[in-house]
Design a protein around this motif. Structure first.
Motif, PDB file in Angstrom:
ATOM      1  N   LYS A 618      79.276  36.540  17.526  1.00  0.00           N
ATOM      2  CA  LYS A 618      78.792  36.908  18.791  1.00  0.00           C
ATOM      3  C   LYS A 618      80.345  37.167  19.529  1.00  0.00           C
ATOM      4  N   ASP A 619      81.376  36.655  19.050  1.00  0.00           N
ATOM      5  CA  ASP A 619      82.736  37.006  19.820  1.00  0.00           C
ATOM      6  C   ASP A 619      83.432  38.115  19.099  1.00  0.00           C
ATOM      7  N   HIS A 620      83.049  38.667  18.086  1.00  0.00           N
ATOM      8  CA  HIS A 620      83.673  39.587  17.184  1.00  0.00           C
ATOM      9  C   HIS A 620      83.727  41.004  17.793  1.00  0.00           C
ATOM     10  N   GLU A 622      81.840  44.028  20.875  1.00  0.00           N
ATOM     11  CA  GLU A 622      81.307  43.922  22.279  1.00  0.00           C
ATOM     12  C   GLU A 622      79.582  44.544  22.095  1.00  0.00           C
TER      13      GLU A 622
END
Length: 1503
Positions: A618-620, A622
């Protein structure tokens, strides 16, 4: 001892007790050195392997393991101390002898000093290693001595006994130091031998008393150890041989009926997890090496079973070999009796000892290979069931369409059982050639070239099996296909039983199952008929072989002495085993081959695409969801994809609404994000964890809390926040046990809205990043829908990415992005206002909603001055609170019922204690009142008498020696023998045909009664009974009745008749046998009675624990998409493994108990046989005829088998009779009211007016439950439109169920057109009413069959109905038109399309009374508007009762009934109800208006 004849050489070899002549003085040293070196080599390899394993597995768990060891103290036992003392003393002795050899102080027996030194040095070294090893056992905390140590102690004892005892006992000189040392070593070795047999070290592991941190770890370890303790896994070698490890269970079972918790665990090697992992490893290895194809399955199974199968094969081979020692010795025994005056009695006793020893070895090996085969079968069953389950969770949509849940359940219940049964038969492959070879060897020895005739005849009989087996294989395949069809239909009917009853289709579908059963019955009859003929050939085979052999001997001049004849007869009797075994083997092979091919085909079915979705952190990125140039199809071969040209980018935190007409591809779009639909091209990326809410609620059997947590840890604050956001708090207050109330199968005791909110809560609680909601608001009322949207979607999920499909246009303006689907493409995309301005289709959906809204507002304004039309949100919340009154849930849920039991689905009812004689009598008397039973017994008795007569004839007429003359000519002797043998064979033919006819006819009648009973059962039975339980009876239990029950009961009678015949023959020889037989028979009966209570309860448990596996599998298949979406496969697989173990536990102990009993009965029969042999040897010459005595011995050889068979068959029949008992249970289900009451048949045109009058109606779901509907009194005038509204759980659907008498009124009446519906038949009532149910149900077949199951209408009428329900164009676009395929549950059609098909049914039926239960909940507003107009036009002069959450569908009704808390809150026309501002209906309208207030501006835009 010298013998005057040479025919007893083998007997002497077997029983010789003289010590061997040891010519080499250094033989002991040479053997000793070889043994020590072998031991040292094994020891080095063993420790190298152990060390390699420790190094390889060393990692982060070392500290934890050390902590575990620190918290355990070790208490030494006597056996451990003794083993250490003996090992050290032997080591010390050898060191001292070695020292004396160096000093030449002792004289060695060996003349080679090198050999002596080498032998003592190697012995000292070996015993040093053993002593150190024993010391380390304490440090390693081992509970059992390692196998290498026990093997060494055994070999040492044999070496010491063979050499030391011989030298010491034969030495003439005084004993020297080395003799005393050898004697000491022998005694110490004896102690070590006893310790090695026992196996246990005797060390006691105790928790440390110190209060340290590892104490918690200690208690946890202890708990794990307790929970995983297995008596079998910890049994010694002796206990495993005698099966005495199960004694504690028998002791407990004899005192009280066993409960589930009383049954010990299985060994870790037998656990489902171990077996599944091993099989999975073999499967992957095979596929890597061989590639896909059916062969991969066979090779994987072979790799999985070969080690255990090889051990079983060794036991089987030894068993087959020792079984022929008895027939070999018979001739010697008859010769001994004939020439007793020339023989020593000791020789006779030695022959008796030879017989007994062979029988004991035969028994031990037989019990071990049979038990081993059953154990291996259990392991394979666990592995296969787990893999079928795992495959089911991964099947693609195309595979699911080609394999229905009924078929897959058949793989799991029937096919797996057939494959595991073959494991038992596979040992026949190794035994068959040995048995035939041994038989021919014995025959050749006694009959010379006559053995060739026996061999040729035997091979010819076996060759007859080949064509018969090929035909049988075809029949078996047909049986399985027919069973699949029946199970598929039955499974589908059980799932949709409520629809069948509402539509009055239950009789037609009952007949459908009967037709499928008739097809299966025909296949079964063909198979059993062929089996009867095969049995006739095989039972007659020994007689045929013996006649051919004896005639050949006569023709070629071989003398037939009584000894040779009896030996041959015994051998022919032994040949019966391989001849009988071959067809069973071939039949099992055929059945398992068919089943294996089916499972192999299933395991190769396509799975969901693993690379369809690319999951990112999920941080990879937007973007939460991204689809580039996506094309997807449910049918990859179709010319046009389901979805095409899909481009989608969803930012984190966005709310994306998906709308469109029915069948436009909304749900398919969500499926593409889940990876459920076949991706043809493009890229799909999902960032973070996802959660999914399907359109059709999927609820698991269990508590509400379990369904919400869905495997997650319970956190009270998070849980309370979730249930509040999902509007469940009020429901929990009303449920009998709060959120711990148990939900029935498929959420049967919950309303549609409750089920929907529970699964929304499940998704919310997972705290995912991306939420996919498929039409989540369709099943809830206006207020609840708004609360869910505001508090859940826009509240607790405000930071989350949410994609939601909806037909409720009022939920669209709040979306950040709206996707309008049309024909599988995104037609429009944008925000609400943007789409309205585009004016290319979206306005049609919104316009339909606005028309409905305007109709509501116009009625409001015409009724009163609506000044405060829109109040602030606080006012609306206050209204909502006032409306949230106490109400009952739709089944067993009420505040009055809080103290009642919350469990709807009770544990399966099982009988306790002895199976009643009424069960046996019910089975035996089903066909012809039991007339066939005495005829079958008479036929078997005649067979036994004729067989005894033929053998007696041969023994009596044959000369005792070659020099004697026969009493009659050989022609006459053999003619009479042949006639007697032919007569016995004809008796067998009569018996087998009668058993086949009686068994199958009985099974058919039982099935018919059970089926009718199930179909006539009330809905409450299906609400509280998992489908798996019913399927278990109509599948597994019915298979027992079809193919096994009659044969098992028959064998009980046959084996009793056989043993009575054997005892008769033996008592004719020596009546004294009866003296010992009577107490032994009493002991056998005691053992049987001691065994039966435990075995019976274990068998019942095994039957009960089978159903949860099937039930869990059926539930998992139905929710496979949800399980995959939540990434819960591992948890569900773990649950499946636990259920398999729960079934394996009682099953394993049933098999063990049977071997326990058989072992003891065999030993008792050996005791009788040995006594009779000793008696025959001891009796003076002339008292008995040697030939007749030999006949007695011939029959006595099979005594152990027959005695075990009697008890085995009785116990086996009783275990199988549990299936009869279970089917009888379901043949006596309390029935609904009659389908037709002749005295109260309504007129053919009833109901012609359509008026419905409720008079003081009360409804409760069970006597001990409170009323769900309370004092309902009102009248629905004929030809009027009645709207029924109320909160979720207010009793709306219950009112409809009462109208159809799905639930019978507990008080009051319902009158339709002056006819009291409680007095007429159910079919007369339900067939005259029309209904579109809340849950649309389609059946496997075609659209034509689903529209018109009874085939009453023409194609023109069908097309007319399809056009009216908006499906005509969809069907015309398909090549098959009306014959377009509908798969199980209608899964290849959208939920909206399924509801339209249900609408088409009622349009065809044209009933004067139509009930719509949320009939248009899953269609868009535009389609809903069209449907409402069609219903208004088609049913303009008919009574229409509508339950709806969409207010506009009831606002134009003539009358509105408002229900609250199971009572009538209001009943009047909409206009009059709206005149009163405090009316419930006014508040509902106001709530709906406020929910849609965002559309005032859109109204202006559209205008």
């Amino acid at each position: 001892m010298s013998l005057p004849f040479g025919s007893a050489d083998m007997g002497l070899l077997l029983i010789r007790t003289q010590w061997p002549q040891l010519n080499s003085p250094c033989m002991k040293e040479h053997i000793s050195i070889t043994m020590q070196l072998a031991f040292l080599a094994f020891f080095v390899i063993h420790f190298a392997w152990k060390w390699f394993g420790v190094v390889r597995n060393r990692g982060g768990n070392d500290l934890q393991e050390d902590l575990k060891k620190q918290c355990i103290t070790v208490k030494q036992s006597f056996s451990y101390k003794l083993s250490l003392l003996c090992s050290v003393s032997i080591f010390g002795t050898h060191c001292f002898i070695l020292l004396l050899l160096f000093q030449d102080s002792v004289v060695s027996r060996c003349d080679s000093s090198v050999s002596s030194f080498s032998a003592e040095t190697s012995q000292a070294l070996s015993w040093l290693i053993v002593s150190v090893y024993v010391m380390k056992i304490k440090a390693w905390r081992l509970l059992k001595f390692p196998w290498i140590l026990r093997s060494w102690w055994l070999c040492s004892f044999i070496l010491s006994l063979t050499f030391n005892a011989h030298f010491i006992t034969t030495k003439q000189d005084p004993l020297g130091f080395q003799d005393y040392a050898d004697l000491t070593g022998l005694v110490a070795s004896l102690f070590l031998l006893s310790i090695s047999i026992r196996g246990n070290t005797g060390l006691h592991l105790l928790e440390s008393s110190e209060v340290t941190e590892p104490l918690l770890l200690c208690s946890e370890t202890e708990h794990i150890k307790k929970s995983s303790f297995s008596p079998y896994g910890n049994a010694t070698l002796f206990q495993r041989i005698t099966f005495s490890w199960i004694n504690p269970l028998f002791s407990l079972g004899y005192k009280k009926p066993l409960e589930k918790d009383d049954v010990p665990n299985i060994d870790v090697k037998d656990s489902a997890q171990t077996c599944s992992q091993a099989f999975d490893k073999n499967l992957k290895t095979t596929i890597e090496q061989e590639g896909p194809g059916r062969a991969f399955f066979y090779k994987s199974v072979l790799r999985f079973v070969w080690k255990k199968a090889a051990i079983n094969a060794v036991f089987a081979v030894v068993n087959a070999s020792t079984a022929y020692i008895g027939p070999y010795l018979i001739n010697d025994f008859v010769v001994f009796l004939t020439k007793k005056q020339d023989q020593s009695l000791n020789y006779g006793y030695l022959l008796a000892l030879g017989f007994l020893s062979a029988k004991i070895v035969e028994t031990v090996t037989q019990r071990q290979w049979i038990f081993g085969a059953r154990q291996l079968g259990m392991r394979l069953r666990a592995a296969l069931i787990s893999h079928i389950y795992q495959k089911g969770l991964l099947l693609s949509s195309q595979s699911r369409q080609s394999h229905t849940s009924g078929e897959i359940i058949n793989y799991m219940s029937v096919d797996v059982q057939r494959i595991t049964d073959f494991i038992w038969y596979v040992n026949t492959i190794w035994m068959l050639p040995i048995q035939i070879s041994a038989a021919i060897f014995i025959l050749q020895k006694h009959l010379g070239l006559g053995a060739v005739a026996a061999l040729v005849t035997t091979l010819m009989v076996m060759a007859c099996n080949y064509p018969l087996t090929r035909i049988q294989r075809t029949y078996q395949s047909d049986i399985m296909n027919a069973k699949d069809e029946r199970m598929k239909a039955t499974s589908e009917i059980l799932k949709n039983m409520k629809i069948l009853k509402l539509q009055a289709w239950d009789n037609q579908f009952l007949n459908k199952v009967k037709r499928l059963r008739k097809k299966e019955y025909d296949c079964l009859w063909k198979s059993l008929r062929l089996q009867a003929f095969t049995t006739f050939i095989l039972w007659g085979a020994p007689a045929l072989i013996s006649v051919v052999t004896f005639v050949t001997c006569m023709l070629i001049g071989v003398k037939l002495t009584s000894g040779a004849v009896l030996s041959a007869l015994a051998t022919f009797q032994m040949l019966q085993s391989p001849i009988f075994g071959l067809p069973d083997l071939l039949s099992a092979l055929v059945q398992s081959k068919v089943s294996a091919d089916r499972i192999a085909s299933y395991l190769q079915q396509s799975e969901t695409q693993k690379d369809a979705v690319e999951y990112l952190s999920k941080d990879h990125t937007e973007l939460s969801v991204e689809i580039e140039n996506g094309a997807f199809s449910w049918e990859p071969e179709a010319s046009r994809p389901t979805l095409d040209e899909i481009e989608l980018r969803v930012q984190k935190g966005m709310k994306v609404a998906i709308c469109g007409a029915v069948g436009s591809g909304k749900s398919s779009l969500l499926s593409s994000i889940l990876g459920e639909i076949q991706k043809l091209r493009g890229t799909v990326r999902v960032s973070g964890k996802q959660a999914y809410v399907p359109q059709s609620p999927w609820i698991l059997t269990g508590t509400i809390r379990d369904n919400i947590l869905f495997g997650s840890i319970y956190e009270s604050e998070k849980y309370e926040r979730t249930v509040k956001a999902c509007a469940l708090i009020k429901d929990f207050e009303l449920f009998s046990n709060g959120d711990m109330t148990e939900i029935g199968e498929r959420g049967i005791n919950m309303s549609g809205g409750q089920k929907q909110r529970i699964q929304i809560a499940r998704a919310v609680y997972q705290d995912a990043d991306v939420y996919l909601l498929d039409d989540p608001f369709s099943a809830v009322d206006a207020h609840t829908g708004r609360q869910l949207f505001e508090e859940c979607l826009m509240g607790i999920l405000k930071e989350k990415t949410v994609l939601y499909v909806t037909h409720q246009v009022e939920f669209l303006p709040a979306a950040d992005l709206i996707l309008v689907m049309q024909n599988g493409r995104v037609k429009q995309a944008g925000r609400f206002q943007e789409l309205l301005k585009q004016n290319i289709g979206f306005e049609v959906l919104v316009g339909a909603h606005n028309e409905a809204l305007e109709s509501i507002l116009s009625i409001e304004k015409s009724s009163r001055n609506f000044k405060e039309e829109y109040k602030d949100d606080n006012d609306s919340a206050a209204i909502a609170e006032s409306l949230q009154t106490q109400r009952d849930s739709e089944h067993n849920i009420s505040t009055e019922n809080k103290k009642k039991e919350a469990k709807l689905v009770q544990d399966e009812e099982t009988e306790k204690g002895v199976i009643g004689k009424e069960v046996y009598l019910a089975y035996l008397r089903t066909v012809k009142g039991g007339l066939l039973v005495p005829i079958i017994i008479l036929a078997q008795s005649c067979f036994q008498m004729l067989q005894i007569a033929s053998n007696y004839w041969m023994a009596w007429t044959a000369p005792p020696t070659a020099e004697s003359k026969p009493k009659l000519s050989m022609n006459k002797i053999l003619l009479v023998y042949a006639l007697l043998a032919a007569g016995s064979s004809l008796c067998v033919l009569a018996r087998t045909i009668l058993v086949a006819i009686g068994g199958l006819s009985t099974a058919e009648k039982f099935f018919s009664r059970m089926l009718c009973s199930i179909f006539r059962a009330p809905m409450s039975f299906f609400d509280s009974t998992p489908t798996g339980r019913i399927l278990n009876r109509v599948s597994t239990d019915q298979s027992v009745l079809d193919l096994e029950m009659a044969i098992k009961l028959g064998w009980c009678a046959f084996s009793i008749i056989q043993i009575v015949g054997t005892i008769f023959v033996m008592s004719q020889v020596a009546w004294q046998v009866c003296v010992i037989f009577i107490p032994v028979a009493v002991a056998c009966v005691f053992y049987q009675r001691y065994y039966t209570p435990t075995a019976r309860e274990l068998s019942r448990m095994s039957g009960v624990e089978r159903a949860p596996i099937l039930h869990h599998f059926a539930e998992s298949l139905a929710g496979a998409t949800t399980i995959r979406a939540f990434d819960q496969r591992d948890r569900f697989i773990s649950s499946n493994l636990t259920l398999i173990d729960n079934h394996s536990r009682p099953w394993f102990h049933v098999a063990s108990a049977m071997e326990w009993l058989s072992f003891r009965l065999n030993l008792l029969s050996h005791f009788v046989f040995a006594f009779s042999l000793v008696l025959l040897v001891t009796l003076p010459e002339g008292v008995i005829n040697p030939s007749i005595a030999g006949l007695g011995v011939t029959y006595g050889l099979s005594l152990n088998v027959l005695q075990a068979q009697v008890i085995w068959n009785i116990c086996n029949a009783e275990n199988k009779m549990i299936s009869v008992e279970r089917i009888l249970q379901y043949s006596k289900i309390p029935s609904e009211a009659p389908l037709v009451v002749d005295a109260h048949r309504p007129l053919d045109n009833w109901p012609n007016v359509g008026s419905i009058v409720f008079r003081d109606l009360q409804v409760r779901y069970a006597e001990h439950f409170p009323a769900v509907l309370k004092n309902i009194t009102c009248e629905f005038p004929g030809g009027k439109k009645i709207g029924v509204v109320g909160r979720t759980g207010s009793g709306k659907s219950t009112l409809i169920q009462a109208l159809f008498r799905i639930v019978e009124p507990s008080q009051g009446t319902i009158v339709i057109d002056n006819v009291d519906i409680t007095k007429i038949g159910l079919h007369d009532l339900r067939s005259r009413l029309g209904i579109i149910p809340q849950d649309p149900a389609l059946f496997d077949g075609t659209v034509r069959v689903n529209l018109d199951p009874l085939a009453q209408y023409t194609d023109h009428e069908l097309w007319e109905a399809l056009d009216k329900c908006q499906l005509g164009d969809v069907l015309r676009a398909k090549d098959e038109k009306l014959d377009a395929t509908v798969v199980e549950n209608g899964e290849n059609w959208s939920v909206g399309q399924r509801q339209l098909v249900c609408l088409g049914r009622v349009l065809l039926k044209k009933s004067n009374i139509l009930v719509l239960d949320e009939a248009t909940a899953s269609v868009d507003s535009a389609t809903d508007g069209v449907i409402q107009k069609i219903i208004t036009h088609e049913f303009k002069d008919r009574t229409v009762v509508t339950i709806a959450h969409r207010i506009h569908t009831v606002i134009e009704s003539d009358l509105v009934l408002v229900l609250s808390d199971g009572r009538i809150a209001e009943f009047d026309s909409p206009a009059k109800l709206l005149e009163r501002e405090d009316s419930f209906f006014s508040k509902l309208i106001k709530e709906y208006s406020m929910r849609s207030k965002h559309f005032t501006s859109s109204n202006n835009l559209l205008s």
